[in-house]
Design a protein around this motif. Structure first.
Motif, PDB file in Angstrom:
ATOM      1  N   THR A 102       0.831  -1.187   0.209  1.00 27.18           N
ATOM      2  CA  THR A 102       0.144   0.023   0.002  1.00 27.18           C
ATOM      3  C   THR A 102       0.833   1.391   0.081  1.00 27.18           C
ATOM      4  OG1 THR A 102      -0.366  -0.049   2.378  1.00 27.18           O
ATOM      5  CG2 THR A 102      -1.961  -1.064   1.203  1.00 27.18           C
ATOM      6  N   ALA A 103       1.727   1.210   0.760  1.00 21.89           N
ATOM      7  CA  ALA A 103       2.792   2.382   0.819  1.00 21.89           C
ATOM      8  C   ALA A 103       3.310   2.776  -0.625  1.00 21.89           C
ATOM      9  CB  ALA A 103       3.966   2.261   1.563  1.00 21.89           C
ATOM     10  N   PRO A 104       3.876   1.996  -1.475  1.00 25.83           N
ATOM     11  CA  PRO A 104       4.434   2.510  -2.614  1.00 25.83           C
ATOM     12  C   PRO A 104       3.091   3.125  -3.709  1.00 25.83           C
ATOM     13  CG  PRO A 104       5.107   0.204  -2.122  1.00 25.83           C
ATOM     14  CD  PRO A 104       4.254   0.573  -1.214  1.00 25.83           C
ATOM     15  N   ILE A 105       1.967   2.534  -3.649  1.00 24.17           N
ATOM     16  CA  ILE A 105       1.005   3.085  -4.607  1.00 24.17           C
ATOM     17  C   ILE A 105       0.576   4.559  -4.093  1.00 24.17           C
ATOM     18  CG2 ILE A 105      -0.853   1.934  -3.294  1.00 24.17           C
ATOM     19  CD1 ILE A 105      -0.719   2.696  -7.180  1.00 24.17           C
ATOM     20  N   ALA A 106       0.370   4.581  -2.649  1.00 20.30           N
ATOM     21  CA  ALA A 106       0.101   5.970  -2.189  1.00 20.30           C
ATOM     22  C   ALA A 106       1.189   6.987  -2.530  1.00 20.30           C
ATOM     23  CB  ALA A 106      -0.268   6.001  -0.615  1.00 20.30           C
ATOM     24  N   MET A 107       2.558   6.672  -2.289  1.00 23.14           N
ATOM     25  CA  MET A 107       3.684   7.338  -2.483  1.00 23.14           C
ATOM     26  C   MET A 107       3.650   7.686  -3.804  1.00 23.14           C
ATOM     27  SD  MET A 107       6.659   7.614  -3.907  1.00 23.14           S
ATOM     28  CE  MET A 107       7.302   5.994  -3.993  1.00 23.14           C
ATOM     29  N   GLY A 108       3.611   6.868  -5.071  1.00 20.96           N
ATOM     30  CA  GLY A 108       3.659   7.141  -6.464  1.00 20.96           C
ATOM     31  C   GLY A 108       2.376   8.136  -6.846  1.00 20.96           C
ATOM     32  N   ILE A 109       1.361   7.954  -6.156  1.00 13.03           N
ATOM     33  CA  ILE A 109       0.270   8.831  -6.346  1.00 13.03           C
ATOM     34  C   ILE A 109       0.487  10.266  -6.050  1.00 13.03           C
ATOM     35  CG2 ILE A 109      -2.304   9.304  -6.070  1.00 13.03           C
ATOM     36  CD1 ILE A 109      -3.011   6.299  -5.958  1.00 13.03           C
ATOM     37  N   THR A 110       0.976  10.680  -4.901  1.00 12.59           N
ATOM     38  CA  THR A 110       1.191  11.614  -4.428  1.00 12.59           C
ATOM     39  C   THR A 110       2.466  12.311  -5.126  1.00 12.59           C
ATOM     40  OG1 THR A 110       2.636  10.845  -2.735  1.00 12.59           O
ATOM     41  CG2 THR A 110       0.561  11.415  -2.299  1.00 12.59           C
ATOM     42  N   ALA A 111       3.515  11.562  -5.658  1.00 18.21           N
ATOM     43  CA  ALA A 111       4.482  12.043  -6.627  1.00 18.21           C
ATOM     44  C   ALA A 111       4.207  12.423  -7.429  1.00 18.21           C
ATOM     45  CB  ALA A 111       5.591  10.648  -6.629  1.00 18.21           C
ATOM     46  N   PHE A 112       3.210  11.785  -8.426  1.00 18.02           N
ATOM     47  CA  PHE A 112       2.482  12.162  -9.487  1.00 18.02           C
ATOM     48  C   PHE A 112       1.785  13.384  -9.435  1.00 18.02           C
ATOM     49  CE2 PHE A 112      -0.701  12.239 -12.731  1.00 18.02           C
ATOM     50  CZ  PHE A 112      -0.142  12.059 -13.980  1.00 18.02           C
ATOM     51  N   ALA A 113       1.104  13.599  -8.555  1.00 15.71           N
ATOM     52  CA  ALA A 113       0.242  14.817  -8.455  1.00 15.71           C
ATOM     53  C   ALA A 113       1.260  16.151  -7.824  1.00 15.71           C
ATOM     54  CB  ALA A 113      -0.649  14.660  -7.272  1.00 15.71           C
ATOM     55  N   THR A 114       2.261  15.652  -6.923  1.00 16.40           N
ATOM     56  CA  THR A 114       3.019  16.669  -6.388  1.00 16.40           C
ATOM     57  C   THR A 114       4.179  17.358  -7.769  1.00 16.40           C
ATOM     58  OG1 THR A 114       2.792  16.251  -4.414  1.00 16.40           O
ATOM     59  CG2 THR A 114       4.772  17.455  -4.664  1.00 16.40           C
ATOM     60  N   LEU A 115       4.649  16.147  -8.222  1.00 14.16           N
ATOM     61  CA  LEU A 115       6.039  16.742  -9.085  1.00 14.16           C
ATOM     62  C   LEU A 115       5.740  16.522 -10.622  1.00 14.16           C
ATOM     63  CD1 LEU A 115       8.516  14.185  -7.142  1.00 14.16           C
ATOM     64  CD2 LEU A 115       8.002  16.660  -6.700  1.00 14.16           C
ATOM     65  N   THR A 116       4.600  16.160 -11.130  1.00 18.26           N
ATOM     66  CA  THR A 116       4.511  15.905 -12.328  1.00 18.26           C
ATOM     67  C   THR A 116       3.488  16.839 -12.964  1.00 18.26           C
ATOM     68  OG1 THR A 116       4.936  13.342 -12.382  1.00 18.26           O
ATOM     69  CG2 THR A 116       3.722  14.238 -14.416  1.00 18.26           C
ATOM     70  N   LEU A 117       2.391  17.122 -12.378  1.00 16.23           N
ATOM     71  CA  LEU A 117       1.187  18.047 -12.769  1.00 16.23           C
ATOM     72  C   LEU A 117       1.897  19.480 -12.877  1.00 16.23           C
ATOM     73  CD1 LEU A 117      -1.828  16.598 -11.013  1.00 16.23           C
ATOM     74  CD2 LEU A 117      -0.974  16.066 -13.225  1.00 16.23           C
ATOM     75  N   PRO A 118       1.468  20.297 -14.071  1.00 19.40           N
ATOM     76  CA  PRO A 118       1.879  21.681 -14.010  1.00 19.40           C
ATOM     77  C   PRO A 118       1.257  22.284 -12.752  1.00 19.40           C
ATOM     78  CG  PRO A 118       0.444  20.921 -15.651  1.00 19.40           C
ATOM     79  CD  PRO A 118       0.844  19.707 -15.088  1.00 19.40           C
ATOM     80  N   ALA A 119       1.835  23.611 -12.549  1.00 15.96           N
ATOM     81  CA  ALA A 119       1.169  24.358 -11.573  1.00 15.96           C
ATOM     82  C   ALA A 119      -0.074  24.719 -12.025  1.00 15.96           C
ATOM     83  CB  ALA A 119       1.972  25.657 -11.462  1.00 15.96           C
ATOM     84  N   THR A 120      -0.726  24.970 -13.175  1.00 19.11           N
ATOM     85  CA  THR A 120      -1.937  25.400 -13.625  1.00 19.11           C
ATOM     86  C   THR A 120      -2.975  24.359 -13.164  1.00 19.11           C
ATOM     87  OG1 THR A 120      -1.627  24.549 -15.817  1.00 19.11           O
ATOM     88  CG2 THR A 120      -1.306  26.867 -15.467  1.00 19.11           C
ATOM     89  N   MET A 121      -2.482  23.061 -13.356  1.00 17.92           N
ATOM     90  CA  MET A 121      -3.644  22.025 -12.908  1.00 17.92           C
ATOM     91  C   MET A 121      -3.631  21.890 -11.365  1.00 17.92           C
ATOM     92  SD  MET A 121      -2.601  19.195 -15.878  1.00 17.92           S
ATOM     93  CE  MET A 121      -4.178  18.153 -15.138  1.00 17.92           C
ATOM     94  N   GLN A 122      -2.542  22.353 -10.695  1.00 17.10           N
ATOM     95  CA  GLN A 122      -2.551  22.204  -9.348  1.00 17.10           C
ATOM     96  C   GLN A 122      -3.256  23.393  -8.631  1.00 17.10           C
ATOM     97  OE1 GLN A 122       1.187  21.380  -7.419  1.00 17.10           O
ATOM     98  NE2 GLN A 122       1.947  20.197  -8.888  1.00 17.10           N
ATOM     99  N   SER A 123      -3.623  24.095  -9.235  1.00 12.95           N
ATOM    100  CA  SER A 123      -4.452  25.404  -8.503  1.00 12.95           C
ATOM    101  C   SER A 123      -5.819  25.348  -8.818  1.00 12.95           C
ATOM    102  CB  SER A 123      -3.836  26.722  -9.355  1.00 12.95           C
ATOM    103  OG  SER A 123      -4.370  26.653 -10.722  1.00 12.95           O
ATOM    104  N   ALA A 124      -6.449  25.854  -7.618  1.00 10.77           N
ATOM    105  CA  ALA A 124      -7.967  25.715  -7.565  1.00 10.77           C
ATOM    106  C   ALA A 124      -8.555  26.767  -8.550  1.00 10.77           C
ATOM    107  CB  ALA A 124      -8.490  26.033  -6.154  1.00 10.77           C
TER     108      ALA A 124
END
Length: 330
Positions: A102-124
């Protein structure tokens, strides 16, 4: 610290904590005598869960709506759901090895959201008209929680296949049906195993004895058999938790669709794959409850369900087609 800066800090912190958690669980599996490693892993998982919850709460306050409107928000919600389901599975199994998957999949999802998505997609961003409904919280949150539960259950099924190395083994858990089909199957399997064992015992050729099917069923150590039994049981129970959530989410989505678009079901790609996901796990539960399946066959079905869930959650949205095209985000 303003809310935007707090969110940026929390998403990076959640990734770092979950990365540390993954290392602790993996190290604990590699060095089981170091009993403090699973404790550190469980602590890290709890901190990661709280960081993600705080992130979503800050996002809710900043945007003024439940944070499930884009890919960034839904990824973190799924990561939070996986960390929550981790504790459910770990508490039921009393095994720290749950965190290994479970830890790798949770970490991988947060890594993708934090490090991969551009700033425009991270903003509300302001909600599109179709999402301005009280059904947003009901439908999307339940669907994402069901995805999280089904992912965890499927990952535990994958772990079962790895532990058993693809062998057919006789399990002692209570996570199978009790119908006449199962009883007759077990009686037949027991008589066959007894006959094979007798033939192996009477053989004077050691090599022949090793190659008999009876020896194949006892090739695993008792510890590995106990672990396989636990993984099979907990996988079944977690999937059994996720399936009703998926059903409720689909029904809620149909009601919302009727309010927004005048039709309960339109067969667009998202709806179709949600139905496929439901059918895959319905088949899994049916096979276990009424047909008495256990072990390798249902584990393979659950493992395929892991891929189906990801296709439903993210894959079909990449097409940008259908009534859900505004959010290949969720």
């Amino acid at each position: 610290m303003d809310l935007v800066a707090l969110q940026n800090w929390l998403d990076n912190a959640s990734f770092a904590v979950l990365f540390f958690t993954m290392l602790m669980y993996w190290a604990g599996a590699a060095f089981p005598k170091l009993s403090y490693l699973p404790t550190l892993g469980a602590t890290g998982m709890a901190i990661g869960n709280l960081c993600i919850a705080a992130l979503l709460g800050a996002r809710w306050i900043e945007a003024g709506y439940f944070p499930l409107s884009n890919l960034y928000e839904s990824l973190f919600f799924i990561a939070w759901g996986i960390t929550a389901m981790h504790f459910v599975a770990e508490n039921m199994s009393r095994s720290s090895l749950v965190g290994v998957v479970t830890a790798p999949i949770a970490m991988g999802i947060t890594a993708f959201a934090t490090l991969t998505l551009p700033a425009t997609m991270q903003s509300a961003e302001p909600l599109v008209p179709a999402l301005k409904s009280n059904w947003l919280m009901m439908h999307v949150s339940v669907m994402l929680l069901s995805y999280a539960a089904l992912m965890v259950g499927s990952l535990l099924a994958v772990a079962f296949l790895v532990v058993t190395r693809g062998q057919e083994i006789e399990l002692k858990g209570s996570s199978v049906g009790t119908g006449a089909y199962r009883d007759s199957r077990l009686r037949r399997a027991g008589s066959e195993n007894a006959a094979l064992t007798l033939s192996a015992a009477q053989s004077t050729d050691a090599a022949t004895a090793v190659l008999t099917p009876a020896s194949e069923t006892i090739a695993l150590t008792p510890q590995r058999l106990n672990l396989a039994d636990t993984l099979d049981n907990i996988s079944y129970r977690i999937i059994g938790l996720g399936f009703p959530l998926l059903t409720i989410g689909i029904i809620a989505g149909a009601v919302w669709a009727n309010e927004a678009w005048g039709s309960y079901w339109s067969w667009d790609p998202k709806e179709t794959w949600a139905l496929i996901t439901w059918l895959v796990f319905a088949a899994y539960l049916h096979a276990r409850i009424t047909r008495g399946w256990q072990g390798r066959r249902p584990a393979i079905l659950a493992a395929s369900g892991f891929v189906v869930v990801w296709v439903c959650y993210l894959g079909v949205n990449l097409l940008g087609k259908g009534l859900h095209s505004y959010g290949w985000f969720f």
